[in-house]
Enzyme design. Sequence first.
Site, PDB file in Angstrom:
ATOM      1  N   HIS A 174      48.019  36.150  31.808  1.00 57.62           N
ATOM      2  CA  HIS A 174      47.412  36.097  32.942  1.00 57.62           C
ATOM      3  C   HIS A 174      46.854  35.144  33.822  1.00 57.62           C
ATOM      4  O   HIS A 174      46.722  34.709  35.055  1.00 57.62           O
ATOM      5  CB  HIS A 174      47.744  37.860  33.123  1.00 57.62           C
ATOM      6  CG  HIS A 174      47.964  38.653  34.284  1.00 57.62           C
ATOM      7  ND1 HIS A 174      49.444  38.791  34.331  1.00 57.62           N
ATOM      8  CD2 HIS A 174      47.997  39.326  35.728  1.00 57.62           C
ATOM      9  CE1 HIS A 174      49.779  39.253  35.712  1.00 57.62           C
ATOM     10  NE2 HIS A 174      48.636  39.393  36.271  1.00 57.62           N
ATOM     11  N   TYR A 192      36.230  28.261  48.538  1.00 58.32           N
ATOM     12  CA  TYR A 192      36.870  28.859  47.268  1.00 58.32           C
ATOM     13  C   TYR A 192      35.886  28.580  45.931  1.00 58.32           C
ATOM     14  O   TYR A 192      34.523  28.247  45.410  1.00 58.32           O
ATOM     15  CB  TYR A 192      37.451  27.371  46.525  1.00 58.32           C
ATOM     16  CG  TYR A 192      38.189  28.044  45.161  1.00 58.32           C
ATOM     17  CD1 TYR A 192      39.197  28.111  45.291  1.00 58.32           C
ATOM     18  CD2 TYR A 192      37.359  26.683  44.014  1.00 58.32           C
ATOM     19  CE1 TYR A 192      40.039  27.829  43.383  1.00 58.32           C
ATOM     20  CE2 TYR A 192      37.585  27.241  42.790  1.00 58.32           C
ATOM     21  CZ  TYR A 192      39.257  27.479  43.229  1.00 58.32           C
ATOM     22  OH  TYR A 192      39.684  28.159  41.276  1.00 58.32           O
TER      23      TYR A 192
HETATM   24  N1  RBF Z   1      41.698  40.224  38.997  1.00 57.90           N
HETATM   25  C1  RBF Z   1      40.750  39.176  39.514  1.00 57.90           C
HETATM   26  O1  RBF Z   1      40.450  38.892  40.536  1.00 57.90           O
HETATM   27  N2  RBF Z   1      39.880  39.447  38.350  1.00 57.90           N
HETATM   28  C2  RBF Z   1      41.034  39.473  36.791  1.00 57.90           C
HETATM   29  O2  RBF Z   1      40.154  38.918  35.806  1.00 57.90           O
HETATM   30  C3  RBF Z   1      42.032  40.576  36.899  1.00 57.90           C
HETATM   31  N3  RBF Z   1      42.948  39.646  35.925  1.00 57.90           N
HETATM   32  C4  RBF Z   1      43.708  40.780  35.727  1.00 57.90           C
HETATM   33  C5  RBF Z   1      43.917  40.542  34.574  1.00 57.90           C
HETATM   34  C6  RBF Z   1      45.470  41.595  34.121  1.00 57.90           C
HETATM   35  C7  RBF Z   1      46.661  41.778  33.403  1.00 57.90           C
HETATM   36  C8  RBF Z   1      46.378  41.865  35.689  1.00 57.90           C
HETATM   37  C9  RBF Z   1      47.948  42.914  35.476  1.00 57.90           C
HETATM   38  C10 RBF Z   1      45.606  41.695  37.164  1.00 57.90           C
HETATM   39  C11 RBF Z   1      44.618  41.417  36.875  1.00 57.90           C
HETATM   40  N4  RBF Z   1      43.927  40.632  38.529  1.00 57.90           N
HETATM   41  C12 RBF Z   1      42.459  40.256  38.308  1.00 57.90           C
HETATM   42  C13 RBF Z   1      44.377  41.525  39.674  1.00 57.90           C
HETATM   43  C14 RBF Z   1      45.263  40.465  40.834  1.00 57.90           C
HETATM   44  O3  RBF Z   1      44.848  39.555  40.731  1.00 57.90           O
HETATM   45  C15 RBF Z   1      46.369  41.483  40.980  1.00 57.90           C
HETATM   46  O4  RBF Z   1      45.151  42.023  42.230  1.00 57.90           O
HETATM   47  C16 RBF Z   1      47.046  41.618  41.123  1.00 57.90           C
HETATM   48  O5  RBF Z   1      48.015  41.404  39.970  1.00 57.90           O
HETATM   49  C17 RBF Z   1      47.995  42.753  41.605  1.00 57.90           C
HETATM   50  O6  RBF Z   1      48.586  43.841  41.363  1.00 57.90           O
END
Ligand code: RBF
Length: 161
Positions: free
Chosen positions: A97, A122
């Site tokens: 992911h 950025y």
């Molecule tokens: N968003 C972040 O800003 N940082 C992360 O480390 C991060 N890790 C994620 C890991 C998983 C397994 C998932 C499902 C989402 C993560 N997201 C993270 C959220 C992502 O940016 C976004 O908000 C979602 O995927 C929308 O559903």
Amino acid sequence: MASALHNLSSYDATSVPSAKGMSFAIVVADWNDQYTYAMAEAAIETLKKHGADENDIIVKHVPGSFELIYGAAWMVENEQVDAVIAIGCVIRGDTPHFDYICQGTTQGLAELNLKADVPVIYGLLTCNNAEQAAERCGGRLGNKGTECAVTAIKMVAYGED
Ligand code: RBF
């Protein structure tokens, strides 16, 4: 400058143009907020230190880094600001992911940068672990938010020359 160990808060303040009269939007991702909020705070402090008025800094939150693309595009479209700073922190987990979020967010922000009339900065930290994030959010490698604010000011001035 290219060193991975570059301190993100150390810069030549005399090389930074005055930010007086400039306006900024900061889009902050709530995922990993212990890091992203520290970056946003440092960005605001740095903009103010260089002359920006608090009232000329808009801060808006999005759930995760992937939403920074829409959030930044929204700011470009709906707010009369001179630059947009996108702040997020992605930390590697057990699945791929991480790679998709990093790549998608980076590509989205890069495309927006090409289309937008104002610079989009950025501010995405892409870290292998929490320790790397902490080091870049006020730890031994400074604060990415400071670097983003300085970059934003310089890019606004770039268009004004
Ligand atoms: N968003 C972040 O800003 N940082 C992360 O480390 C991060 N890790 C994620 C890991 C998983 C397994 C998932 C499902 C989402 C993560 N997201 C993270 C959220 C992502 O940016 C976004 O908000 C979602 O995927 C929308 O559903």
